[in-house]
Design a protein around this motif. Sequence first.
Motif, PDB file in Angstrom:
ATOM      1  N   PRO A 171     -20.559 -75.163 -21.128  1.00 35.38           N
ATOM      2  CA  PRO A 171     -20.993 -76.227 -20.432  1.00 35.38           C
ATOM      3  C   PRO A 171     -21.150 -77.511 -21.207  1.00 35.38           C
ATOM      4  O   PRO A 171     -22.225 -77.068 -22.193  1.00 35.38           O
ATOM      5  CB  PRO A 171     -22.010 -75.952 -19.384  1.00 35.38           C
ATOM      6  CG  PRO A 171     -21.948 -74.382 -19.299  1.00 35.38           C
ATOM      7  CD  PRO A 171     -21.565 -74.032 -20.796  1.00 35.38           C
ATOM      8  N   PRO A 172     -20.763 -78.478 -21.326  1.00 36.33           N
ATOM      9  CA  PRO A 172     -21.004 -79.781 -22.239  1.00 36.33           C
ATOM     10  C   PRO A 172     -22.701 -79.821 -22.037  1.00 36.33           C
ATOM     11  O   PRO A 172     -23.222 -79.891 -20.877  1.00 36.33           O
ATOM     12  CB  PRO A 172     -20.450 -81.163 -21.574  1.00 36.33           C
ATOM     13  CG  PRO A 172     -19.426 -80.341 -20.466  1.00 36.33           C
ATOM     14  CD  PRO A 172     -19.834 -79.121 -20.055  1.00 36.33           C
ATOM     15  N   GLY A 173     -22.983 -80.223 -23.193  1.00 36.91           N
ATOM     16  CA  GLY A 173     -24.495 -80.265 -23.386  1.00 36.91           C
ATOM     17  C   GLY A 173     -25.525 -79.144 -22.910  1.00 36.91           C
ATOM     18  O   GLY A 173     -26.780 -79.129 -22.889  1.00 36.91           O
ATOM     19  N   ASN A 174     -24.907 -78.011 -23.017  1.00 35.90           N
ATOM     20  CA  ASN A 174     -25.414 -76.629 -22.491  1.00 35.90           C
ATOM     21  C   ASN A 174     -26.142 -76.884 -21.230  1.00 35.90           C
ATOM     22  O   ASN A 174     -27.313 -76.213 -20.815  1.00 35.90           O
ATOM     23  CB  ASN A 174     -26.473 -76.390 -23.654  1.00 35.90           C
ATOM     24  CG  ASN A 174     -25.950 -75.875 -24.959  1.00 35.90           C
ATOM     25  OD1 ASN A 174     -24.633 -75.894 -24.999  1.00 35.90           O
ATOM     26  ND2 ASN A 174     -26.532 -76.004 -25.931  1.00 35.90           N
ATOM     27  N   ARG A 175     -25.639 -77.554 -20.333  1.00 30.93           N
ATOM     28  CA  ARG A 175     -26.365 -77.770 -18.870  1.00 30.93           C
ATOM     29  C   ARG A 175     -26.095 -76.381 -18.188  1.00 30.93           C
ATOM     30  O   ARG A 175     -25.214 -75.650 -18.856  1.00 30.93           O
ATOM     31  CB  ARG A 175     -25.404 -78.784 -17.999  1.00 30.93           C
ATOM     32  CG  ARG A 175     -24.098 -78.676 -17.930  1.00 30.93           C
ATOM     33  CD  ARG A 175     -23.554 -79.426 -16.692  1.00 30.93           C
ATOM     34  NE  ARG A 175     -22.120 -79.400 -16.709  1.00 30.93           N
ATOM     35  CZ  ARG A 175     -21.191 -78.606 -16.162  1.00 30.93           C
ATOM     36  NH1 ARG A 175     -22.056 -77.311 -15.963  1.00 30.93           N
ATOM     37  NH2 ARG A 175     -20.213 -78.641 -16.006  1.00 30.93           N
ATOM     38  N   ASN A 176     -26.972 -76.088 -17.268  1.00 30.47           N
ATOM     39  CA  ASN A 176     -26.603 -74.748 -16.397  1.00 30.47           C
ATOM     40  C   ASN A 176     -25.253 -74.718 -15.732  1.00 30.47           C
ATOM     41  O   ASN A 176     -24.544 -75.973 -15.437  1.00 30.47           O
ATOM     42  CB  ASN A 176     -27.672 -74.623 -15.419  1.00 30.47           C
ATOM     43  CG  ASN A 176     -28.812 -74.077 -15.896  1.00 30.47           C
ATOM     44  OD1 ASN A 176     -29.176 -73.874 -17.073  1.00 30.47           O
ATOM     45  ND2 ASN A 176     -30.007 -74.314 -15.035  1.00 30.47           N
ATOM     46  N   PRO A 177     -24.578 -73.565 -15.581  1.00 30.91           N
ATOM     47  CA  PRO A 177     -23.561 -73.430 -14.973  1.00 30.91           C
ATOM     48  C   PRO A 177     -23.214 -74.018 -13.548  1.00 30.91           C
ATOM     49  O   PRO A 177     -24.663 -73.716 -12.920  1.00 30.91           O
ATOM     50  CB  PRO A 177     -22.984 -72.050 -14.905  1.00 30.91           C
ATOM     51  CG  PRO A 177     -23.913 -71.532 -16.085  1.00 30.91           C
ATOM     52  CD  PRO A 177     -24.995 -72.334 -16.369  1.00 30.91           C
ATOM     53  N   GLU A 178     -22.432 -74.765 -12.957  1.00 33.46           N
ATOM     54  CA  GLU A 178     -22.327 -75.073 -11.578  1.00 33.46           C
ATOM     55  C   GLU A 178     -21.861 -73.799 -10.874  1.00 33.46           C
ATOM     56  O   GLU A 178     -21.208 -73.093 -11.313  1.00 33.46           O
ATOM     57  CB  GLU A 178     -21.335 -76.334 -11.463  1.00 33.46           C
ATOM     58  CG  GLU A 178     -21.750 -77.446 -12.131  1.00 33.46           C
ATOM     59  CD  GLU A 178     -22.911 -78.277 -11.592  1.00 33.46           C
ATOM     60  OE1 GLU A 178     -23.322 -77.850 -10.342  1.00 33.46           O
ATOM     61  OE2 GLU A 178     -23.474 -79.120 -12.092  1.00 33.46           O
ATOM     62  N   PRO A 179     -22.484 -73.742  -9.622  1.00 38.07           N
ATOM     63  CA  PRO A 179     -21.972 -72.656  -8.777  1.00 38.07           C
ATOM     64  C   PRO A 179     -20.490 -72.423  -8.655  1.00 38.07           C
ATOM     65  O   PRO A 179     -19.741 -71.307  -8.579  1.00 38.07           O
ATOM     66  CB  PRO A 179     -22.700 -72.763  -7.524  1.00 38.07           C
ATOM     67  CG  PRO A 179     -23.840 -73.952  -7.814  1.00 38.07           C
ATOM     68  CD  PRO A 179     -23.345 -74.563  -8.919  1.00 38.07           C
ATOM     69  N   ASP A 180     -19.823 -73.383  -8.480  1.00 36.64           N
ATOM     70  CA  ASP A 180     -18.323 -73.472  -8.402  1.00 36.64           C
ATOM     71  C   ASP A 180     -17.894 -72.859  -9.774  1.00 36.64           C
ATOM     72  O   ASP A 180     -16.688 -72.100  -9.756  1.00 36.64           O
ATOM     73  CB  ASP A 180     -17.605 -74.688  -7.902  1.00 36.64           C
ATOM     74  CG  ASP A 180     -17.922 -75.936  -9.013  1.00 36.64           C
ATOM     75  OD1 ASP A 180     -18.753 -75.808  -9.676  1.00 36.64           O
ATOM     76  OD2 ASP A 180     -16.993 -76.548  -8.990  1.00 36.64           O
ATOM     77  N   GLU A 181     -18.379 -73.142 -10.858  1.00 36.17           N
ATOM     78  CA  GLU A 181     -17.867 -72.817 -12.181  1.00 36.17           C
ATOM     79  C   GLU A 181     -18.201 -70.865 -12.257  1.00 36.17           C
ATOM     80  O   GLU A 181     -17.223 -70.427 -12.822  1.00 36.17           O
ATOM     81  CB  GLU A 181     -18.698 -73.520 -13.376  1.00 36.17           C
ATOM     82  CG  GLU A 181     -18.136 -74.870 -13.374  1.00 36.17           C
ATOM     83  CD  GLU A 181     -19.032 -75.808 -14.399  1.00 36.17           C
ATOM     84  OE1 GLU A 181     -18.705 -76.654 -14.596  1.00 36.17           O
ATOM     85  OE2 GLU A 181     -20.370 -75.145 -14.699  1.00 36.17           O
ATOM     86  N   ALA A 182     -19.374 -70.812 -11.880  1.00 31.36           N
ATOM     87  CA  ALA A 182     -19.644 -69.172 -11.902  1.00 31.36           C
ATOM     88  C   ALA A 182     -18.693 -68.593 -11.036  1.00 31.36           C
ATOM     89  O   ALA A 182     -18.009 -67.544 -11.066  1.00 31.36           O
ATOM     90  CB  ALA A 182     -21.266 -69.018 -11.572  1.00 31.36           C
ATOM     91  N   ALA A 183     -18.388 -69.167  -9.801  1.00 32.02           N
ATOM     92  CA  ALA A 183     -17.390 -68.357  -8.860  1.00 32.02           C
ATOM     93  C   ALA A 183     -16.133 -68.368  -9.556  1.00 32.02           C
ATOM     94  O   ALA A 183     -15.395 -67.391  -9.424  1.00 32.02           O
ATOM     95  CB  ALA A 183     -17.362 -69.272  -7.533  1.00 32.02           C
ATOM     96  N   ASN A 184     -15.487 -69.462 -10.105  1.00 35.38           N
ATOM     97  CA  ASN A 184     -14.209 -69.596 -10.864  1.00 35.38           C
ATOM     98  C   ASN A 184     -14.349 -68.263 -11.874  1.00 35.38           C
ATOM     99  O   ASN A 184     -13.085 -67.723 -11.915  1.00 35.38           O
ATOM    100  CB  ASN A 184     -13.873 -70.909 -11.419  1.00 35.38           C
ATOM    101  CG  ASN A 184     -13.666 -71.931 -10.702  1.00 35.38           C
ATOM    102  OD1 ASN A 184     -13.408 -71.531  -9.592  1.00 35.38           O
ATOM    103  ND2 ASN A 184     -13.856 -73.059 -10.898  1.00 35.38           N
ATOM    104  N   CYS A 185     -15.327 -67.969 -12.592  1.00 33.77           N
ATOM    105  CA  CYS A 185     -15.092 -67.036 -13.735  1.00 33.77           C
ATOM    106  C   CYS A 185     -15.637 -65.586 -13.182  1.00 33.77           C
ATOM    107  O   CYS A 185     -15.343 -64.736 -14.098  1.00 33.77           O
ATOM    108  CB  CYS A 185     -16.103 -67.554 -14.707  1.00 33.77           C
ATOM    109  SG  CYS A 185     -15.682 -67.798 -16.208  1.00 33.77           S
ATOM    110  N   ARG A 186     -15.939 -65.401 -11.646  1.00 29.73           N
ATOM    111  CA  ARG A 186     -16.571 -64.210 -11.573  1.00 29.73           C
ATOM    112  C   ARG A 186     -15.565 -63.139 -11.652  1.00 29.73           C
ATOM    113  O   ARG A 186     -15.585 -62.047 -11.800  1.00 29.73           O
ATOM    114  CB  ARG A 186     -16.983 -64.409  -9.919  1.00 29.73           C
ATOM    115  CG  ARG A 186     -17.412 -63.053  -9.345  1.00 29.73           C
ATOM    116  CD  ARG A 186     -19.045 -63.134  -9.650  1.00 29.73           C
ATOM    117  NE  ARG A 186     -19.494 -61.796  -9.145  1.00 29.73           N
ATOM    118  CZ  ARG A 186     -20.850 -61.545  -9.128  1.00 29.73           C
ATOM    119  NH1 ARG A 186     -21.707 -62.556  -9.909  1.00 29.73           N
ATOM    120  NH2 ARG A 186     -21.276 -60.490  -8.710  1.00 29.73           N
TER     121      ARG A 186
END
Length: 273
Positions: A171-186
């Motif tokens: 994630p740019p700038g090492n921000r926390n993963p967004e919930p939809d990003e985690a869902a996409n990668c699940r």
Amino acid sequence: MADARRAARQRIESLQRAGVTGVRKSRGVQKAAPAAKTPGGEKGKSAAKPPATSQPTEAIAPVAKAVETTIAAAPPLDNAADRNAALNLIREKVVHCTRCKELCTTRTQTVFGVGNPMTRLVFLGEAPGADEDKQGEPFVGRAGQLLDKIIEACTLKREQIYILNILKCRPPGNRNPEPDEAANCREYLEGQLDIIRPDFICCLGAVAARNLLQTEVPISKLRGKLQTWRGVQVMCTYHPAYLLRNPAAKRDVWEDMKTLMRAMGVDVDKKGS
Ligand code: URA
């Protein structure tokens, strides 16, 4: 009781997968078989690296099909070559993934995961940082160096275990993963875990713990005792990057690791904190 029975059944299945014969399933809770000499490594064997030259067998075919559907439904793979081949099928999908519109344009490369596919223990982090994005391997920066020390304190080696993240892209700038990003990668994460079939998962930090377990419970409450996820024993502990900022928390992490190692049958009690 049901958990104990499931754990015993999994232990038996894991021994059988490792080629240990003469293990009978009984209706009661069977006494756990003696721990293998290198419990952090290949099940029932010394923790050698996966043989680079061996070829996958035809057992990979149903898994290849299942990568398109649900890997959990495919028969378990019992050797490193097959598991690496199956993991590579997912890796190939990850490399070309464009599910997260932002991350797929900002990443240098995807960071899939690394280690021994026959391991009993998987470490699960949050997402690649700048160093990982550059090198394509999880936990290679400062936090990774501290993780190496934790692994070493557990008398294990990085090559004996498997390391992966909730997200495969930085994630740019090492921000926390967004919930939809985690869902996409699940799907990728679960695919990896379905192939490796670890007995234990160590979640590093709140993001890993709360995403894997799908809970809002804070890490301070999750840590310290084993949780279960789909029959796998899960230890949640603080992220190494947090330890770099808060060295006093190292004591808690060491307690968590000792609890985990005891459950795995690894003797670390004589080591200091
Ligand atoms: N932090 C993580 O959570 N994962 C990495 O791979 C590196 C740093």
